[in-house]
Design a protein around this motif. Sequence first.
Motif, PDB file in Angstrom:
ATOM      1  N   ARG A  41       0.817  -1.222   0.000  1.00 30.33           N
ATOM      2  CA  ARG A  41       0.000   0.000   0.000  1.00 30.33           C
ATOM      3  C   ARG A  41       0.844   1.263   0.000  1.00 30.33           C
ATOM      4  NH1 ARG A  41      -4.372   0.574   4.355  1.00 30.33           N
ATOM      5  NH2 ARG A  41      -4.917   2.295   2.961  1.00 30.33           N
ATOM      6  N   PHE A  42       2.033   1.207   0.609  1.00 29.71           N
ATOM      7  CA  PHE A  42       2.821   2.424   0.782  1.00 29.71           C
ATOM      8  C   PHE A  42       4.267   2.213   0.349  1.00 29.71           C
ATOM      9  CE2 PHE A  42      -0.378   2.288   4.223  1.00 29.71           C
ATOM     10  CZ  PHE A  42      -1.183   3.331   3.794  1.00 29.71           C
ATOM     11  N   ILE A  43       4.868   3.323  -0.138  1.00 31.62           N
ATOM     12  CA  ILE A  43       6.276   3.351  -0.517  1.00 31.62           C
ATOM     13  C   ILE A  43       7.001   4.274   0.460  1.00 31.62           C
ATOM     14  CG2 ILE A  43       7.943   3.889  -2.323  1.00 31.62           C
ATOM     15  CD1 ILE A  43       6.089   1.579  -3.011  1.00 31.62           C
ATOM     16  N   LEU A  44       8.166   3.834   0.945  1.00 27.71           N
ATOM     17  CA  LEU A  44       8.980   4.636   1.860  1.00 27.71           C
ATOM     18  C   LEU A  44      10.262   5.044   1.142  1.00 27.71           C
ATOM     19  CD1 LEU A  44       7.218   2.529   3.587  1.00 27.71           C
ATOM     20  CD2 LEU A  44       8.816   3.016   5.434  1.00 27.71           C
ATOM     21  N   LYS A  45      10.584   6.323   1.197  1.00 31.47           N
ATOM     22  CA  LYS A  45      11.758   6.843   0.507  1.00 31.47           C
ATOM     23  C   LYS A  45      12.695   7.514   1.496  1.00 31.47           C
ATOM     24  CE  LYS A  45      13.247  10.271  -2.910  1.00 31.47           C
ATOM     25  NZ  LYS A  45      12.832  11.415  -3.761  1.00 31.47           N
ATOM     26  N   GLN A  46      13.975   7.178   1.406  1.00 28.79           N
ATOM     27  CA  GLN A  46      14.977   7.817   2.248  1.00 28.79           C
ATOM     28  C   GLN A  46      15.123   9.284   1.837  1.00 28.79           C
ATOM     29  OE1 GLN A  46      18.844   6.065   1.910  1.00 28.79           O
ATOM     30  NE2 GLN A  46      19.796   7.445   3.382  1.00 28.79           N
ATOM     31  N   MET A  47      15.208  10.174   2.822  1.00 30.59           N
ATOM     32  CA  MET A  47      15.294  11.607   2.544  1.00 30.59           C
ATOM     33  C   MET A  47      16.641  12.161   3.011  1.00 30.59           C
ATOM     34  SD  MET A  47      11.565  12.882   3.870  1.00 30.59           S
ATOM     35  CE  MET A  47      11.670  14.526   3.140  1.00 30.59           C
ATOM     36  N   PRO A  48      17.354  12.894   2.153  1.00 29.97           N
ATOM     37  CA  PRO A  48      18.565  13.581   2.606  1.00 29.97           C
ATOM     38  C   PRO A  48      18.185  14.736   3.529  1.00 29.97           C
ATOM     39  CG  PRO A  48      18.090  14.151   0.330  1.00 29.97           C
ATOM     40  CD  PRO A  48      17.122  13.075   0.710  1.00 29.97           C
ATOM     41  N   ARG A  49      19.161  15.212   4.290  1.00 30.35           N
ATOM     42  CA  ARG A  49      18.895  16.228   5.323  1.00 30.35           C
ATOM     43  C   ARG A  49      18.254  17.496   4.753  1.00 30.35           C
ATOM     44  NH1 ARG A  49      21.993  20.346   6.999  1.00 30.35           N
ATOM     45  NH2 ARG A  49      23.748  19.587   5.763  1.00 30.35           N
TER      46      ARG A  49
END
Length: 266
Positions: A41-49
Amino acid sequence: MREVILDSSEEDFIRSLSHSSPWQARGGKSGAAFYATEDDRFILKQMPRLEVQSFLDFAPHYFNYITNAVQQKRPTALAKILGVYRIGYKNSQNNTEKKLDLLVMENLFYGRKMAQVFDLKGSLRNRNVKTDTGKESCDVVLLDENLLKMVRDNPLYIRSHSKAVLRTSIHSDSHFLSSHLIIDYSLLVGRDDTSNELVVGIIDYIRTFTWDKKLEMVVKSTGILGGQGKMPTVVSPELYRTRFCEAMDKYFLMVPDHWTGLGLNC
Protein backbone atom coordinates in the motif's frame (compact mmCIF):
# COMPACT_ATOMS: atom_id res chain seq x y z
CA MET A 1 -4.90 14.60 6.92
CA ARG A 2 -4.59 10.82 6.96
CA GLU A 3 -8.02 10.64 8.60
CA VAL A 4 -9.46 12.64 5.70
CA ILE A 5 -7.89 10.80 2.77
CA LEU A 6 -7.40 7.20 3.98
CA ASP A 7 -10.30 4.77 4.02
CA SER A 8 -8.63 2.74 6.76
CA SER A 9 -7.86 3.52 10.39
CA GLU A 10 -4.65 4.83 11.94
CA GLU A 11 -4.10 1.36 13.40
CA ASP A 12 -4.17 -0.10 9.88
CA PHE A 13 -1.63 2.52 8.76
CA ILE A 14 0.71 1.60 11.62
CA ARG A 15 0.24 -2.10 10.88
CA SER A 16 1.24 -1.53 7.25
CA LEU A 17 4.39 0.36 8.27
CA SER A 18 5.45 -2.36 10.70
CA HIS A 19 6.43 -4.72 7.85
CA SER A 20 8.44 -3.48 4.88
CA SER A 21 11.29 -4.61 2.66
CA PRO A 22 13.78 -2.95 0.28
CA TRP A 23 12.20 -1.94 -3.01
CA GLN A 24 13.94 -1.25 -6.31
CA ALA A 25 12.71 2.06 -7.73
CA ARG A 26 13.14 1.48 -11.46
CA GLY A 27 14.39 4.54 -13.28
CA GLY A 28 15.31 6.47 -10.14
CA LYS A 29 18.46 8.59 -10.38
CA SER A 30 18.63 10.03 -6.87
CA GLY A 31 20.40 7.04 -5.35
CA ALA A 32 17.98 7.13 -2.40
CA ALA A 33 16.93 3.90 -0.72
CA PHE A 34 13.31 2.82 -1.17
CA TYR A 35 11.17 0.38 0.78
CA ALA A 36 7.69 -1.02 0.18
CA THR A 37 5.30 -2.19 2.86
CA GLU A 38 4.50 -5.88 2.64
CA ASP A 39 0.84 -5.16 1.83
CA ASP A 40 2.08 -2.99 -1.09
CA ARG A 41 0.00 0.00 0.00
CA PHE A 42 2.82 2.42 0.78
CA ILE A 43 6.28 3.35 -0.52
CA LEU A 44 8.98 4.64 1.86
CA LYS A 45 11.76 6.84 0.51
CA GLN A 46 14.98 7.82 2.25
CA MET A 47 15.29 11.61 2.54
CA PRO A 48 18.57 13.58 2.61
CA ARG A 49 18.90 16.23 5.32
CA LEU A 50 18.21 19.21 3.03
CA GLU A 51 15.08 17.55 1.69
CA VAL A 52 13.82 17.02 5.23
CA GLN A 53 14.27 20.71 5.98
CA SER A 54 12.52 21.66 2.76
CA PHE A 55 9.57 19.48 3.68
CA LEU A 56 9.35 20.89 7.21
CA ASP A 57 8.95 24.37 5.71
CA PHE A 58 6.51 23.15 3.06
CA ALA A 59 4.47 20.68 5.13
CA PRO A 60 1.84 22.99 6.75
CA HIS A 61 0.92 24.43 3.34
CA TYR A 62 0.83 20.96 1.80
CA PHE A 63 -1.42 19.53 4.52
CA ASN A 64 -3.87 22.43 4.15
CA TYR A 65 -3.90 22.14 0.37
CA ILE A 66 -4.59 18.40 0.30
CA THR A 67 -7.15 18.47 3.13
CA ASN A 68 -9.07 21.36 1.55
CA ALA A 69 -8.98 19.71 -1.88
CA VAL A 70 -10.48 16.49 -0.49
CA GLN A 71 -13.10 18.22 1.67
CA GLN A 72 -14.13 20.61 -1.12
CA LYS A 73 -14.00 17.83 -3.74
CA ARG A 74 -11.46 19.69 -5.87
CA PRO A 75 -9.40 17.41 -8.15
CA THR A 76 -5.72 17.01 -7.33
CA ALA A 77 -3.10 14.77 -8.91
CA LEU A 78 -0.52 15.03 -6.12
CA ALA A 79 0.54 11.58 -4.94
CA LYS A 80 -0.20 11.73 -1.23
CA ILE A 81 2.61 12.06 1.29
CA LEU A 82 1.28 10.48 4.47
CA GLY A 83 4.07 11.13 6.92
CA VAL A 84 7.77 11.80 7.46
CA TYR A 85 9.59 9.89 10.19
CA ARG A 86 13.06 9.71 11.68
CA ILE A 87 14.10 6.21 12.69
CA GLY A 88 16.97 5.77 15.11
CA TYR A 89 18.63 2.46 15.76
CA LYS A 90 21.74 1.17 17.48
CA ASN A 91 24.12 -1.64 16.60
CA SER A 92 24.55 -3.56 19.86
CA GLN A 93 27.77 -5.20 18.70
CA ASN A 94 29.84 -2.12 17.84
CA ASN A 95 27.69 0.41 19.76
CA THR A 96 27.22 2.69 16.73
CA GLU A 97 24.03 4.66 16.22
CA LYS A 98 22.34 5.56 12.97
CA LYS A 99 19.38 7.69 12.00
CA LEU A 100 17.26 7.39 8.87
CA ASP A 101 14.72 9.93 7.62
CA LEU A 102 11.87 8.35 5.66
CA LEU A 103 9.00 9.81 3.67
CA VAL A 104 5.86 7.66 3.43
CA MET A 105 3.73 8.03 0.30
CA GLU A 106 0.84 6.17 -1.25
CA ASN A 107 1.57 3.50 -3.83
CA LEU A 108 -0.28 4.83 -6.87
CA PHE A 109 -0.32 1.38 -8.46
CA TYR A 110 -1.59 -0.51 -5.42
CA GLY A 111 -3.71 -3.50 -6.50
CA ARG A 112 -2.93 -2.99 -10.19
CA LYS A 113 -0.68 -4.61 -12.78
CA MET A 114 0.77 -2.00 -15.10
CA ALA A 115 1.68 -2.76 -18.71
CA GLN A 116 3.77 0.42 -19.02
CA VAL A 117 4.98 3.13 -16.65
CA PHE A 118 6.16 6.63 -17.62
CA ASP A 119 7.91 9.35 -15.61
CA LEU A 120 7.11 12.64 -17.38
CA LYS A 121 8.61 16.08 -16.75
CA GLY A 122 7.75 17.95 -19.94
CA SER A 123 11.40 18.15 -20.99
CA LEU A 124 13.17 16.31 -23.82
CA ARG A 125 16.72 16.72 -22.52
CA ASN A 126 18.11 13.35 -21.41
CA ARG A 127 14.56 12.00 -21.24
CA ASN A 128 14.95 8.78 -23.19
CA VAL A 129 15.47 5.22 -21.95
CA LYS A 130 16.98 2.71 -24.33
CA THR A 131 14.99 -0.49 -24.32
CA ASP A 132 15.04 -3.77 -26.19
CA THR A 133 12.27 -4.10 -28.75
CA GLY A 134 9.19 -5.61 -27.19
CA LYS A 135 10.43 -5.11 -23.62
CA GLU A 136 8.88 -1.72 -22.85
CA SER A 137 6.94 -3.12 -19.93
CA CYS A 138 6.54 -2.01 -16.34
CA ASP A 139 10.02 -3.45 -15.68
CA VAL A 140 11.41 -0.24 -17.20
CA VAL A 141 10.22 3.25 -16.31
CA LEU A 142 10.01 5.14 -19.59
CA LEU A 143 10.49 8.89 -20.04
CA ASP A 144 9.16 11.75 -22.18
CA GLU A 145 10.92 10.87 -25.42
CA ASN A 146 9.79 7.25 -25.14
CA LEU A 147 6.20 8.44 -24.80
CA LEU A 148 6.43 10.74 -27.81
CA LYS A 149 7.79 7.90 -29.94
CA MET A 150 4.97 5.63 -28.79
CA VAL A 151 2.11 8.10 -29.38
CA ARG A 152 3.06 8.52 -33.04
CA ASP A 153 1.41 5.16 -33.68
CA ASN A 154 -0.61 4.70 -30.48
CA PRO A 155 -1.86 8.04 -29.10
CA LEU A 156 -3.08 8.19 -25.51
CA TYR A 157 -6.71 9.19 -26.07
CA ILE A 158 -8.81 10.06 -23.02
CA ARG A 159 -12.43 11.16 -22.83
CA SER A 160 -13.30 14.85 -22.63
CA HIS A 161 -14.36 14.80 -18.95
CA SER A 162 -11.16 12.92 -17.99
CA LYS A 163 -9.09 15.45 -19.94
CA ALA A 164 -10.85 18.32 -18.14
CA VAL A 165 -10.23 16.80 -14.70
CA LEU A 166 -6.59 16.02 -15.52
CA ARG A 167 -5.95 19.52 -16.88
CA THR A 168 -7.62 21.18 -13.88
CA SER A 169 -5.64 19.03 -11.44
CA ILE A 170 -2.28 19.62 -13.10
CA HIS A 171 -2.79 23.37 -13.44
CA SER A 172 -3.98 23.76 -9.84
CA ASP A 173 -1.28 21.50 -8.36
CA SER A 174 1.57 23.02 -10.37
CA HIS A 175 0.45 26.53 -9.43
CA PHE A 176 0.51 25.51 -5.77
CA LEU A 177 3.97 23.94 -6.12
CA SER A 178 5.32 26.92 -8.05
CA SER A 179 4.07 29.34 -5.38
CA HIS A 180 6.27 27.46 -2.88
CA LEU A 181 9.29 27.38 -5.24
CA ILE A 182 9.01 23.64 -5.90
CA ILE A 183 10.59 22.29 -9.10
CA ASP A 184 11.62 19.01 -10.73
CA TYR A 185 8.37 17.14 -10.04
CA SER A 186 7.09 14.50 -12.46
CA LEU A 187 3.80 13.03 -13.58
CA LEU A 188 3.96 9.28 -13.00
CA VAL A 189 1.68 7.50 -15.48
CA GLY A 190 0.78 3.82 -15.49
CA ARG A 191 -1.18 2.08 -18.24
CA ASP A 192 -3.46 -0.62 -16.83
CA ASP A 193 -4.53 -2.81 -19.75
CA THR A 194 -6.81 -4.92 -17.55
CA SER A 195 -9.15 -2.00 -16.82
CA ASN A 196 -8.10 0.04 -19.87
CA GLU A 197 -7.25 2.97 -17.59
CA LEU A 198 -4.40 5.40 -17.05
CA VAL A 199 -3.30 5.93 -13.44
CA VAL A 200 -1.54 9.24 -12.87
CA GLY A 201 0.01 11.14 -9.99
CA ILE A 202 2.49 13.97 -9.47
CA ILE A 203 5.55 12.77 -7.56
CA ASP A 204 8.93 14.08 -6.33
CA TYR A 205 7.59 17.50 -5.35
CA ILE A 206 9.94 18.26 -2.45
CA ARG A 207 12.88 19.77 -4.34
CA THR A 208 12.95 23.56 -3.96
CA PHE A 209 14.56 26.15 -6.21
CA THR A 210 17.55 26.91 -3.97
CA TRP A 211 20.43 29.28 -4.63
CA ASP A 212 22.60 26.54 -6.15
CA LYS A 213 19.86 25.74 -8.66
CA LYS A 214 19.55 29.44 -9.53
CA LEU A 215 23.30 29.57 -10.15
CA GLU A 216 23.17 26.45 -12.32
CA MET A 217 20.36 27.99 -14.38
CA VAL A 218 22.29 31.24 -14.92
CA VAL A 219 25.49 29.41 -15.92
CA LYS A 220 23.73 27.14 -18.41
CA SER A 221 21.52 29.82 -19.96
CA THR A 222 24.24 32.48 -20.38
CA GLY A 223 27.06 30.23 -21.56
CA ILE A 224 29.35 31.06 -18.62
CA LEU A 225 31.90 28.27 -18.01
CA GLY A 226 30.86 26.49 -21.18
CA GLY A 227 27.11 26.49 -20.53
CA GLN A 228 26.65 27.05 -24.32
CA GLY A 229 23.68 29.35 -23.75
CA LYS A 230 21.14 26.54 -24.21
CA MET A 231 17.87 26.14 -22.39
CA PRO A 232 18.97 25.12 -18.86
CA THR A 233 18.07 21.78 -17.34
CA VAL A 234 17.13 23.60 -14.13
CA VAL A 235 14.59 26.38 -14.70
CA SER A 236 12.69 28.72 -12.41
CA PRO A 237 9.55 27.39 -10.68
CA GLU A 238 7.22 29.45 -12.87
CA LEU A 239 8.95 28.45 -16.10
CA TYR A 240 9.03 24.82 -14.96
CA ARG A 241 5.27 24.98 -14.25
CA THR A 242 4.48 26.48 -17.65
CA ARG A 243 6.56 23.91 -19.50
CA PHE A 244 5.10 21.06 -17.44
CA CYS A 245 1.47 22.10 -18.03
CA GLU A 246 1.92 22.64 -21.76
CA ALA A 247 3.63 19.28 -22.23
CA MET A 248 1.05 17.28 -20.24
CA ASP A 249 -1.72 18.94 -22.25
CA LYS A 250 -0.09 17.75 -25.48
CA TYR A 251 0.77 14.26 -24.25
CA PHE A 252 -2.84 13.24 -23.52
CA LEU A 253 -5.21 13.77 -26.46
CA MET A 254 -8.97 14.11 -26.13
CA VAL A 255 -10.83 11.39 -28.01
CA PRO A 256 -12.82 12.95 -30.86
CA ASP A 257 -16.61 12.90 -30.54
CA HIS A 258 -19.60 14.70 -32.00
CA TRP A 259 -19.75 17.07 -29.02
CA THR A 260 -16.36 18.57 -29.91
CA GLY A 261 -17.09 18.61 -33.65
CA LEU A 262 -14.22 16.24 -34.35
CA GLY A 263 -16.08 12.94 -34.63
CA LEU A 264 -18.64 11.27 -36.85
CA ASN A 265 -22.03 12.77 -37.69
CA CYS A 266 -20.96 16.25 -36.66
